[in-house]
Motif scaffolding. Structure first.
Motif, short mmCIF file in Angstrom:
data_model
loop_
_atom_site.label_atom_id
_atom_site.label_comp_id
_atom_site.label_asym_id
_atom_site.label_seq_id
_atom_site.Cartn_x
_atom_site.Cartn_y
_atom_site.Cartn_z
N ASP A 123 60.21 31.29 111.14
CA ASP A 123 59.59 32.34 110.32
C ASP A 123 59.18 33.54 111.17
O ASP A 123 59.35 34.69 110.76
CB ASP A 123 58.39 31.79 109.55
CG ASP A 123 58.81 30.80 108.47
OD1 ASP A 123 59.89 30.99 107.88
OD2 ASP A 123 58.06 29.83 108.23
N ARG A 154 62.37 35.49 112.10
CA ARG A 154 62.85 36.31 110.98
C ARG A 154 61.97 37.56 110.82
O ARG A 154 62.48 38.67 110.62
CB ARG A 154 62.87 35.50 109.70
CG ARG A 154 63.91 34.40 109.68
CD ARG A 154 63.72 33.51 108.47
NE ARG A 154 64.01 34.22 107.25
CZ ARG A 154 65.15 34.11 106.58
NH1 ARG A 154 66.08 33.30 107.02
NH2 ARG A 154 65.34 34.79 105.48
N LYS A 176 65.84 28.68 106.40
CA LYS A 176 64.43 28.25 106.41
C LYS A 176 64.26 26.84 106.97
O LYS A 176 63.28 26.55 107.62
CB LYS A 176 63.86 28.30 104.99
CG LYS A 176 63.61 29.70 104.53
CD LYS A 176 62.20 29.81 104.05
CE LYS A 176 61.94 31.20 103.54
NZ LYS A 176 60.86 31.84 104.19
#
Length: 93
Positions: free
Chosen positions: A58, A61, A48
């Motif tokens: 983000d 992912r 993260k």
């Protein structure tokens, strides 16, 4: 989460991210044909707190989990004429 990063043989500054090394099973055949022979660059952990130059971690992912791949395209070329005209107009005001 780990992902493998590949560079396009046909398109400069174009990269393909997949969840595992040499796992192109979810990448559309048409995309692979346009991308060309993928050249392996690295395996990378997607933490993260990791910062990537042109990719939101983000979004990367999410795309890997949803689609099974993420295609990073080069930034659009700068329109020098448009920038020059805008600067000229600013100087005249």
């Amino acid at each position: 989460m780990l992902c493998a990063v590949y560079k396009s043989a046909k398109k400069q500054e174009t990269y393909l991210y997949v969840p595992g090394r040499d796992d192109f099973s979810r990448v559309p055949k048409a995309l692979m044909a346009t991308f060309g022979a993928p050249s392996f660059l690295m395996i990378m952990p997607l933490k993260k707190d990791r910062k990537l130059p042109r990719v939101d971690i983000d979004k990367l992912r999410t795309e890997l989990n949803t689609n099974g791949y993420y295609l990073q395209l080069p930034p659009p070329p700068e329109n020098l004429l448009k920038a020059h005209l805008a600067q000229t107009q600013q100087n005249q005001e």
